[in-house]
Structures are given as structure tokens and as C-alpha cells.
Design a protein around this motif. Sequence first.
Motif, PDB file in Angstrom:
ATOM      1  N   ASP A 282       0.821  -1.214   0.000  1.00 46.99           N
ATOM      2  CA  ASP A 282       0.000   0.000   0.000  1.00 46.99           C
ATOM      3  C   ASP A 282       0.853   1.262   0.000  1.00 46.99           C
ATOM      4  N   ALA A 283       2.129   1.136   0.417  1.00 46.67           N
ATOM      5  CA  ALA A 283       3.021   2.293   0.470  1.00 46.67           C
ATOM      6  C   ALA A 283       3.728   2.531  -0.855  1.00 46.67           C
ATOM      7  N   LYS A 316       4.096   8.127  -1.193  1.00 51.80           N
ATOM      8  CA  LYS A 316       4.170   6.888  -1.969  1.00 51.80           C
ATOM      9  C   LYS A 316       5.582   6.710  -2.546  1.00 51.80           C
ATOM     10  N   ILE A 317       6.088   5.485  -2.474  1.00 52.10           N
ATOM     11  CA  ILE A 317       7.388   5.158  -3.038  1.00 52.10           C
ATOM     12  C   ILE A 317       7.169   4.682  -4.470  1.00 52.10           C
ATOM     13  N   GLY A 331      11.675   7.922  -5.065  1.00 53.88           N
ATOM     14  CA  GLY A 331      11.771   6.826  -6.032  1.00 53.88           C
ATOM     15  C   GLY A 331      12.891   5.858  -5.710  1.00 53.88           C
ATOM     16  N   ILE A 332      12.689   4.612  -6.118  1.00 51.79           N
ATOM     17  CA  ILE A 332      13.676   3.555  -5.912  1.00 51.79           C
ATOM     18  C   ILE A 332      14.116   3.008  -7.263  1.00 51.79           C
ATOM     19  N   GLY A 333      15.433   2.932  -7.469  1.00 48.30           N
ATOM     20  CA  GLY A 333      15.970   2.330  -8.678  1.00 48.30           C
ATOM     21  C   GLY A 333      16.301   3.348  -9.755  1.00 48.30           C
ATOM     22  N   HIS A 334      17.079   2.901 -10.738  1.00 45.87           N
ATOM     23  CA  HIS A 334      17.585   3.768 -11.801  1.00 45.87           C
ATOM     24  C   HIS A 334      16.469   4.432 -12.591  1.00 45.87           C
ATOM     25  N   CYS A 335      15.334   3.762 -12.717  1.00 43.60           N
ATOM     26  CA  CYS A 335      14.234   4.311 -13.523  1.00 43.60           C
ATOM     27  C   CYS A 335      13.634   5.582 -12.920  1.00 43.60           C
TER      28      CYS A 335
END
Length: 365
Positions: A282-283, A316-317, A331-335
Motif C-alpha cells: 500500500d506504500a 508513496k514510493i 523513487g527507488i531504482g535507476h528508472c
Amino acid sequence: MEKNQIYIKCGTEYTDMTKELLTQCRLDGLIGDRKLRIGIKPNLVSPTEASFGATTHPEVVAGIIEYLQEQGFQNLVIMEGSWVGDKTAEAYEVCGYRALSEKYGVPFLDMQKEKSISRDCGGMKLNLCAAVENIDFLINVPVLKGHCQTKITCALKNMKGLIPNSEKRRFHAMGLHKPIAHLGVGIRQDFIVTDNICGDLDFEDGGNPVVMNRILAGRDPVLMDAYVCHMMHYEVSEVPYIEMAEALGVGCGDISKADIRICGADGGGEIPKSRKVVELADAVEEVESCSACYGYLIPALEMLKQDGLFDKLDTKICIGQGFRGKTGELGIGHCTRNFSHHLEGCPPTENQIYGFLKKYLEDRK
């Protein structure tokens, strides 16, 4: 053994119980010709020992090999490709498959190093590893476990290890379920030996193993996955690729037609219901994320929850290929490299994600 049958055996001597199970199934008769080239496909998603709950126990594969060699089958290969972000060569070592390969004289084919071929898979063009073309009889050896994007992973999804990394990324851009179903048309599984010894019920890459000490065997990957849904307290409709694969003619998804046969006095206990992923997800705002990236994020959130920090996340992540070129907060990651707060990596590890999110929350105090 009929296509609607699923055989189950419990115990702790994994190699011997596997051989006993295959004897009950009369696998040698199903294969027939001793000259056929037999492929054995375990799940080596990442370089973690099987006791962690993510990868196929080498003892189970040893049981398969011993059984086959004793029955006169010699043309055997083990074939697998780890998920994007990890190297199959490392999993080959850590998971005990180098020792296995050397002990039994069975070659191990690294699918991350294979050339790809394009094939029509039930109306969808997919790229497969070329080695698949040379297999006459494929034995799939998945782990019964949870998955943070598809709820379960077992027979059908385990075939992703036989496609190149670039295709794995494309699967996620296509939404996973539809291409997984079509992959079932492109790669025929002839026999399934499901490792239900200690799979993690939430996370594909393990970490929370649930000991069941059970092995299942069957011929129909759709029926196997439908039965696994039942065992894990899901409705088949909650895992869309199962019904999609059934519609494509890959197998039968109606577990009322399954003939369940217990080998021995004990069929094993009921798998506990586990839904950690539902709350944690949900996060997250996820768009076309790869399994490894998303698979590392969810355990990192569980670590935050254990520290009492998860409830402080009010943003929100974002994660996934769908955020390429876009901006946002977290944000998480290269994208997500254009986001105000972003963790680089393709993929970053769960410890890196945990540390990044913990610092993000601490800096906002």
C-alpha cells in the motif's frame, strides 16, 4: 501417472523421498526413450541457500538425477537463469549446484549466457533461450513460495528462468501475467517436481522460510499452480496468469478435477496464511517494475516496520520502468533517477533501500 494427478510426499531425507516419489509416479515410463535429452529446471532466483526459502534444494535435484541415471537416462542437463540483478554463476556456487553438477557429471547451462531465439507462443512473440530448443523432456523443479507481485510463484512462472534478461524486463513492461501465460505455450513442461520444503510465503527471494518438508509431483503446470493457490489460501482468480494459461490450452485450472495422491501416511500440515505483502504494498506506486527491484523493496519495508518507522511513510514510493523520464518525490531504482529523492541501482539491494528510506524519514524530522 495421469495429467490430473498430483502426488505428495513428506519427509526430511529429501534425496531419498524425491526418488521414492518419482518411482510412485513411474517417471521412467513417461519419458520412455533413454536417449532423449532431459532438461532439469530448478529455481535459482538469487545466490541464497535453499534454507533461506527462495531456491530449489539441491537434494531434490540430486534425487531426480539419481533416479534418472539408475533408470538408464544419461543425457541430462541442468538449466537456469537467475533474475535480473544477480548472476546465475554466483547462484550456481552458493546454492550447491556446482558440487551437484560435478558429483553426477551433469552439465549446468547458464541461461544468462545463452543466445535467444524468437518464437510464436500462442499468438505472442517471445524471446526464449536457444538451449530450450534442444530439450526433449523438461522437468521443472520450482519452489512453492509467495511473490510480491503475483501472489504465488510455482510451475508456470518458473519458466522465466529460460528467457534472456532483456525479455524478463519486457515481461514486466507487459504486466507479467499475460506473457507468463503465453510462455507456458512456448515452453512445454513435461513433468513438475515442486519443492515445498521451506519456501517463503511472501517474498520470492526468501528470508522468512516456512518449513513444510513436502514435495509435490505432477504433469500439468496449470493444475499444479491452481492447487498451490488452494494450499496458500488464494482463489485461482487472484493469480490471473493461471486462468490465462488455461484459456491458451496449457493445462487445466479446475482443482475439483485434481486427483491428489498421498505417498505414505502423512500428507503434511496446512500452510499458514500469510499476507505481509498486502499491507506493505500500500506504500508503493509500482509501474512495470522488475521482480528483483520490487522484490528487494518489500522486504526493506518490512525492516522499516520492525523498526517502527513504516507508519511514518506518508509519501508513496515510486518504482518501475514506467517512471523513466518522469519526476516525483520519492523513487527507488535507476528508472526514478529524475525524482527529488531517489536511490540509484538496477536493482539496489534491500539493505541499501532500507538505509535510504530510513535516512529519508530521519531527515524529515
